[in-house]
Design an enzyme around this catalytic site. Structure first.
Site, PDB file in Angstrom:
ATOM      1  N   ASN A  12       0.843  -1.156  -0.069  1.00 34.51           N
ATOM      2  CA  ASN A  12      -0.054  -0.049   0.053  1.00 34.51           C
ATOM      3  C   ASN A  12       1.073   1.530  -0.305  1.00 34.51           C
ATOM      4  O   ASN A  12       1.372   1.477   1.024  1.00 34.51           O
ATOM      5  CB  ASN A  12      -1.076   0.005   1.111  1.00 34.51           C
ATOM      6  N   LYS A  14       0.133   4.327  -0.323  1.00 37.60           N
ATOM      7  CA  LYS A  14      -0.540   5.487   0.307  1.00 37.60           C
ATOM      8  C   LYS A  14      -0.227   6.644  -0.431  1.00 37.60           C
ATOM      9  O   LYS A  14      -0.384   6.512  -1.699  1.00 37.60           O
ATOM     10  CB  LYS A  14       0.050   5.620   1.901  1.00 37.60           C
ATOM     11  N   HIS A 103      -9.508   1.194   5.050  1.00 37.56           N
ATOM     12  CA  HIS A 103      -8.164   1.508   5.733  1.00 37.56           C
ATOM     13  C   HIS A 103      -8.407   2.337   6.974  1.00 37.56           C
ATOM     14  O   HIS A 103      -9.261   3.532   6.716  1.00 37.56           O
ATOM     15  CB  HIS A 103      -7.130   2.201   4.604  1.00 37.56           C
ATOM     16  N   GLU A 105      -6.815   4.630   7.931  1.00 39.21           N
ATOM     17  CA  GLU A 105      -6.333   6.148   7.640  1.00 39.21           C
ATOM     18  C   GLU A 105      -7.669   6.967   7.202  1.00 39.21           C
ATOM     19  O   GLU A 105      -8.024   8.026   7.437  1.00 39.21           O
ATOM     20  CB  GLU A 105      -5.268   6.491   6.917  1.00 39.21           C
ATOM     21  N   GLU A 175      -5.367  -4.692  10.752  1.00 43.87           N
ATOM     22  CA  GLU A 175      -4.152  -3.762  10.693  1.00 43.87           C
ATOM     23  C   GLU A 175      -4.386  -3.156  12.262  1.00 43.87           C
ATOM     24  O   GLU A 175      -5.260  -1.933  12.207  1.00 43.87           O
ATOM     25  CB  GLU A 175      -4.170  -2.633   9.713  1.00 43.87           C
ATOM     26  N   GLY A 181       2.818   2.331  10.729  1.00 44.86           N
ATOM     27  CA  GLY A 181       3.683   3.421  10.693  1.00 44.86           C
ATOM     28  C   GLY A 181       4.418   3.857  12.000  1.00 44.86           C
ATOM     29  O   GLY A 181       5.158   4.990  11.944  1.00 44.86           O
ATOM     30  N   SER A 221       3.764  -1.999  10.445  1.00 47.50           N
ATOM     31  CA  SER A 221       5.097  -2.147  10.583  1.00 47.50           C
ATOM     32  C   SER A 221       5.810  -3.426  10.092  1.00 47.50           C
ATOM     33  O   SER A 221       6.729  -3.833  10.774  1.00 47.50           O
ATOM     34  CB  SER A 221       5.601  -1.699  11.709  1.00 47.50           C
TER      35      SER A 221
HETATM   36  P1  13P Z   1       3.445   0.339   7.712  1.00 48.41           P
HETATM   37  O1  13P Z   1       3.769  -0.804   7.123  1.00 48.41           O
HETATM   38  O2  13P Z   1       3.917   1.554   7.024  1.00 48.41           O
HETATM   39  O3  13P Z   1       3.138   0.504   9.139  1.00 48.41           O
HETATM   40  O4  13P Z   1       1.607   0.698   7.223  1.00 48.41           O
HETATM   41  C1  13P Z   1       0.830  -0.373   7.233  1.00 48.41           C
HETATM   42  C2  13P Z   1      -0.354   0.147   6.621  1.00 48.41           C
HETATM   43  O5  13P Z   1      -1.163   0.787   6.843  1.00 48.41           O
HETATM   44  C3  13P Z   1      -0.766  -0.926   5.263  1.00 48.41           C
HETATM   45  O6  13P Z   1      -2.100  -0.468   4.713  1.00 48.41           O
END
Ligand code: 13P
Length: 260
Positions: A12, A14, A103, A105, A175, A181, A221
């Site tokens: 992903n 982003k 997601h 976010e 997640e 992150g 992560s």
């Molecule tokens: P990270 O791997 O940067 O922690 O992000 C995970 C994520 O949100 C994947 O959709």
């Protein structure tokens, strides 16, 4: 990794990589995958921003790169007065195979509700693609012992009342929000516990066949250093990788992690 379900490792991206940078990243991945491809029993996808989809699709197809094209979101409607939005129909036309929905976010930053996530899944299925439906708890919810209830309710809202075969074709990404992150990965035991609980919830909603077939990814992560241990968990069928998917060598290492 568990019997019969191919692992799915998804990157992903982003809101990173303009279309020039996306092309460079996918060409680097193509070069790394040229020798040997993906290990047997593994599938992979990349989810660039909307503006990069067309260039990435052309690069993947012309080079026969074994990565499916994915998107990060879609609007539930097929068309209409929704300024700035992109429909599942438009994505399918571009060759997109998998679409992330819900997601954390987007749930947090854009106020996306369980109902909207469900409607996005409807749209993704309506256009013949596979949804990657994200669920996960906050740190406060985990500390309060509410993580299982939170995730079960998100799974029920997205997948309840659907046919078993449809649910079987979904991908669910667990997640935990505190791991995204943050550099703090869920332990393999915690990830396994939650992925198993999600499978149980799917069984209650859609039957044993759907529970056995649905794929549950872990995200938060994930790196080349922890991928093999996570992928060895019996109820974990892949990874949804954020930061580490922006580096071709690190993502390629995750795609091959733990393979024999
Ligand atoms: P990270 O791997 O940067 O922690 O992000 C995970 C994520 O949100 C994947 O959709």
């Amino acid at each position: 990794m568990s019997e019969g379900r191919p692992l799915l490792v998804s990157g992903n991206w982003k809101m990173n990589e303009n279309h020039f940078e996306s092309l460079k990243l996918v060409q680097e991945l193509a070069a790394l995958l040229r020798a040997g491809g993906l290990p047997p029993g593994r599938e992979a996808s990349v989810h660039p921003p909307f503006t990069s989809l067309r260039s990435v699709q052309v690069a993947l197809e012309s080079d026969h790169v074994p990565l499916a094209l994915g998107a990060q979101d879609c609007h539930p409607a097929d068309k209409g007065p929704f300024t700035g939005a992109v429909s599942a129909e438009m994505l399918a036309k571009l060759g997109v195979r998998l679409v992330i929905a819900g997601h954390s976010e987007r749930r947090t930053l854009c106020g996306e509700t369980d109902e909207q996530v469900r409607a996005k899944l409807d749209a993704i299925w309506r256009h013949g693609m596979t949804p990657i439906c994200c669920v996960g708890e906050t740190l406060e919810e985990r500390r309060a012992g509410e993580h299982l209830a939170k995730v079960r309710s998100q799974v029920a809202a997205a997948l309840g009342g659907r046919r078993g075969e449809q649910v079987a074709s979904a991908v669910i990404a667990y997640e935990p929000i505190w791991a995204i992150g943050s550099g703090e990965t869920a332990s393999p035991d915690d990830a396994q516990e939650m992925c198993a609980a999600i499978r149980v919830a799917v069984g209650e909603l859609a039957g044993a066949g759907a529970a056995a077939a649905v794929r549950v990814q872990y995200g938060g992560s994930a790196t080349p250093d922890n991928a093999a241990e996570l992928l060895a968990c019996p109820d974990l069928d892949g990874l949804l990788v954020g930061g580490a998917s922006l580096d071709a060598a690190r993502f390629a290492a995750i795609l091959r992690a733990g393979a024999r």
